[in-house]
Design a protein around this motif. Sequence first.
Motif, PDB file in Angstrom:
ATOM      1  N   TYR A  12     -36.814  13.146  25.296  1.00 27.01           N
ATOM      2  CA  TYR A  12     -36.153  12.045  26.011  1.00 27.01           C
ATOM      3  C   TYR A  12     -34.871  11.671  25.278  1.00 27.01           C
ATOM      4  CZ  TYR A  12     -35.995   8.126  29.227  1.00 27.01           C
ATOM      5  OH  TYR A  12     -35.623   7.268  30.233  1.00 27.01           O
ATOM      6  N   ALA A  13     -35.014  11.450  23.964  1.00 28.82           N
ATOM      7  CA  ALA A  13     -33.860  10.997  23.175  1.00 28.82           C
ATOM      8  C   ALA A  13     -32.749  12.048  23.177  1.00 28.82           C
ATOM      9  CB  ALA A  13     -34.307  10.699  21.752  1.00 28.82           C
ATOM     10  N   LYS A  14     -33.126  13.318  23.144  1.00 32.73           N
ATOM     11  CA  LYS A  14     -32.102  14.361  23.008  1.00 32.73           C
ATOM     12  C   LYS A  14     -31.501  14.770  24.358  1.00 32.73           C
ATOM     13  CE  LYS A  14     -31.191  18.689  20.718  1.00 32.73           C
ATOM     14  NZ  LYS A  14     -31.709  19.833  20.028  1.00 32.73           N
ATOM     15  N   PHE A  15     -32.314  14.822  25.399  1.00 34.48           N
ATOM     16  CA  PHE A  15     -31.833  15.465  26.627  1.00 34.48           C
ATOM     17  C   PHE A  15     -31.587  14.531  27.807  1.00 34.48           C
ATOM     18  CE2 PHE A  15     -33.986  18.913  24.282  1.00 34.48           C
ATOM     19  CZ  PHE A  15     -32.923  19.790  24.192  1.00 34.48           C
ATOM     20  N   ARG A  16     -32.213  13.347  27.835  1.00 36.65           N
ATOM     21  CA  ARG A  16     -31.915  12.462  28.969  1.00 36.65           C
ATOM     22  C   ARG A  16     -30.505  11.921  28.814  1.00 36.65           C
ATOM     23  NH1 ARG A  16     -35.917   9.818  32.548  1.00 36.65           N
ATOM     24  NH2 ARG A  16     -37.759  11.090  32.219  1.00 36.65           N
ATOM     25  N   PRO A  17     -29.675  12.042  29.854  1.00 33.12           N
ATOM     26  CA  PRO A  17     -28.324  11.501  29.705  1.00 33.12           C
ATOM     27  C   PRO A  17     -28.369   9.986  29.556  1.00 33.12           C
ATOM     28  CG  PRO A  17     -28.586  12.718  31.792  1.00 33.12           C
ATOM     29  CD  PRO A  17     -29.942  12.627  31.162  1.00 33.12           C
ATOM     30  N   GLY A  18     -27.500   9.439  28.729  1.00 37.09           N
ATOM     31  CA  GLY A  18     -27.351   7.989  28.658  1.00 37.09           C
ATOM     32  C   GLY A  18     -26.682   7.509  29.941  1.00 37.09           C
ATOM     33  N   TYR A  19     -26.279   6.249  29.935  1.00 40.41           N
ATOM     34  CA  TYR A  19     -25.707   5.690  31.170  1.00 40.41           C
ATOM     35  C   TYR A  19     -24.180   5.751  31.193  1.00 40.41           C
ATOM     36  CZ  TYR A  19     -30.451   4.257  31.990  1.00 40.41           C
ATOM     37  OH  TYR A  19     -31.803   4.286  32.207  1.00 40.41           O
ATOM     38  N   GLY A  20     -23.582   6.218  30.113  1.00 41.83           N
ATOM     39  CA  GLY A  20     -22.123   6.324  30.071  1.00 41.83           C
ATOM     40  C   GLY A  20     -21.502   5.036  29.544  1.00 41.83           C
ATOM     41  N   GLN A  21     -20.355   5.219  28.898  1.00 39.84           N
ATOM     42  CA  GLN A  21     -19.713   4.099  28.218  1.00 39.84           C
ATOM     43  C   GLN A  21     -19.305   2.984  29.189  1.00 39.84           C
ATOM     44  OE1 GLN A  21     -16.609   5.455  25.644  1.00 39.84           O
ATOM     45  NE2 GLN A  21     -16.135   3.366  24.984  1.00 39.84           N
ATOM     46  N   ALA A  22     -18.795   3.382  30.355  1.00 43.05           N
ATOM     47  CA  ALA A  22     -18.279   2.365  31.286  1.00 43.05           C
ATOM     48  C   ALA A  22     -19.400   1.431  31.746  1.00 43.05           C
ATOM     49  CB  ALA A  22     -17.629   3.048  32.490  1.00 43.05           C
ATOM     50  N   ALA A  23     -20.578   1.994  32.014  1.00 44.53           N
ATOM     51  CA  ALA A  23     -21.702   1.158  32.475  1.00 44.53           C
ATOM     52  C   ALA A  23     -22.151   0.209  31.365  1.00 44.53           C
ATOM     53  CB  ALA A  23     -22.864   2.051  32.915  1.00 44.53           C
ATOM     54  N   ILE A  24     -22.191   0.714  30.131  1.00 48.34           N
ATOM     55  CA  ILE A  24     -22.628  -0.136  29.003  1.00 48.34           C
ATOM     56  C   ILE A  24     -21.592  -1.231  28.723  1.00 48.34           C
ATOM     57  CG2 ILE A  24     -23.163  -0.145  26.512  1.00 48.34           C
ATOM     58  CD1 ILE A  24     -25.431   1.095  28.129  1.00 48.34           C
ATOM     59  N   GLU A  25     -20.294  -0.860  28.803  1.00 48.38           N
ATOM     60  CA  GLU A  25     -19.220  -1.861  28.597  1.00 48.38           C
ATOM     61  C   GLU A  25     -19.352  -2.980  29.620  1.00 48.38           C
ATOM     62  OE1 GLU A  25     -16.339  -1.944  26.534  1.00 48.38           O
ATOM     63  OE2 GLU A  25     -17.434  -0.439  25.374  1.00 48.38           O
ATOM     64  N   HIS A  26     -19.568  -2.576  30.872  1.00 42.69           N
ATOM     65  CA  HIS A  26     -19.689  -3.569  31.946  1.00 42.69           C
ATOM     66  C   HIS A  26     -20.881  -4.498  31.687  1.00 42.69           C
ATOM     67  CE1 HIS A  26     -20.018  -5.406  35.850  1.00 42.69           C
ATOM     68  NE2 HIS A  26     -21.204  -4.867  36.040  1.00 42.69           N
ATOM     69  N   LEU A  27     -21.983  -3.895  31.288  1.00 45.25           N
ATOM     70  CA  LEU A  27     -23.188  -4.675  31.004  1.00 45.25           C
ATOM     71  C   LEU A  27     -22.918  -5.663  29.864  1.00 45.25           C
ATOM     72  CD1 LEU A  27     -26.249  -4.964  31.628  1.00 45.25           C
ATOM     73  CD2 LEU A  27     -26.655  -3.265  29.836  1.00 45.25           C
ATOM     74  N   ALA A  28     -22.305  -5.177  28.792  1.00 43.22           N
ATOM     75  CA  ALA A  28     -22.038  -6.021  27.627  1.00 43.22           C
ATOM     76  C   ALA A  28     -21.104  -7.170  27.989  1.00 43.22           C
ATOM     77  CB  ALA A  28     -21.441  -5.171  26.511  1.00 43.22           C
TER      78      ALA A  28
END
Length: 260
Positions: A12-28
Amino acid sequence: MEDLFGGAAPYYAKFRPGYGQAAIEHLAETLGADSRVLDLGCGPGTIAIPLSRRVKAVLAVDPAREMLAEGRRLVEDVTNIAWVHGDSTVLRGLPPFEHVVMGRSFHWMDRRSVLMELDELLPPRGAVALIGPARQQGEPWQPDAQPWQPVERQVCEEFGLDIHTAANAFHATDEHHHDMLAASPFSSLESRVFSRRLTWNVDGLVGLQLSYSYSSPARLGDHLPAFVKTLRRALLADNPTGQWEQKLATEVLVARRPGR
Ligand SMILES: C[S@@+](CC[C@H](N)C(=O)[O-])C[C@H]1O[C@@H](n2cnc3c(N)ncnc32)[C@H](O)[C@@H]1O
């Protein structure tokens, strides 16, 4: 619950894609730099880790100890994430938090009771944010939506793996998260969708497959080596270039109480 993703955490940690920087920036930006955020069903920290760089503190909660261990291992030196073993039934026992994020985890929970409890626990401006694959209202879950998935499905069937586990079946039939939130105290909704493209190779797709609960190493047991071999062979027979393109659309859905 512990065994839901048995042995899958490192994949999971190695192969599942994260959500991308733009989505995390928006969330933050939406939650605010000074906030304490509960990441409920945090897995190996897909959201908790990048979000911790943008908010005051993250309480990362998951019932799977393997997932928590993987998250801790990834960011040993980060001090503003508390990794806590627990689940959606122990919200009252957690230290205080101002917002909640759930990445692809809300569907594992008793969603109505979670929202009712959060209504008691969150401050007036508290947000419930869901992150996951974007899906239109009423659109059915499509297990073959990505180019490699018909092959993957065939191999899973060959090994007696039920792709329609409880969670996947939910996607096909149950009430959409949007409707559930709209009927809750957190009925004021804001949705943003972030699109990206990814390129996969065969190792990535096999690793991705082992990160799913319905085809986790624990579920495969002794069949794991044969499964990996068969899947790899079938994928390359279907697409000898060994490269697969994926279009990813991630939704960040932020729900608040009306007028807040
Ligand atoms: C698909 S993973 C998502 C992990 C991570 N949030 C992400 O976005 O990649 C779902 C996670 O929800 C957790 N989970 C399952 N049931 C839960 C519950 N009732 N309460 C909290 N977490 C739960 C699982 O252990 C798993 O780590």
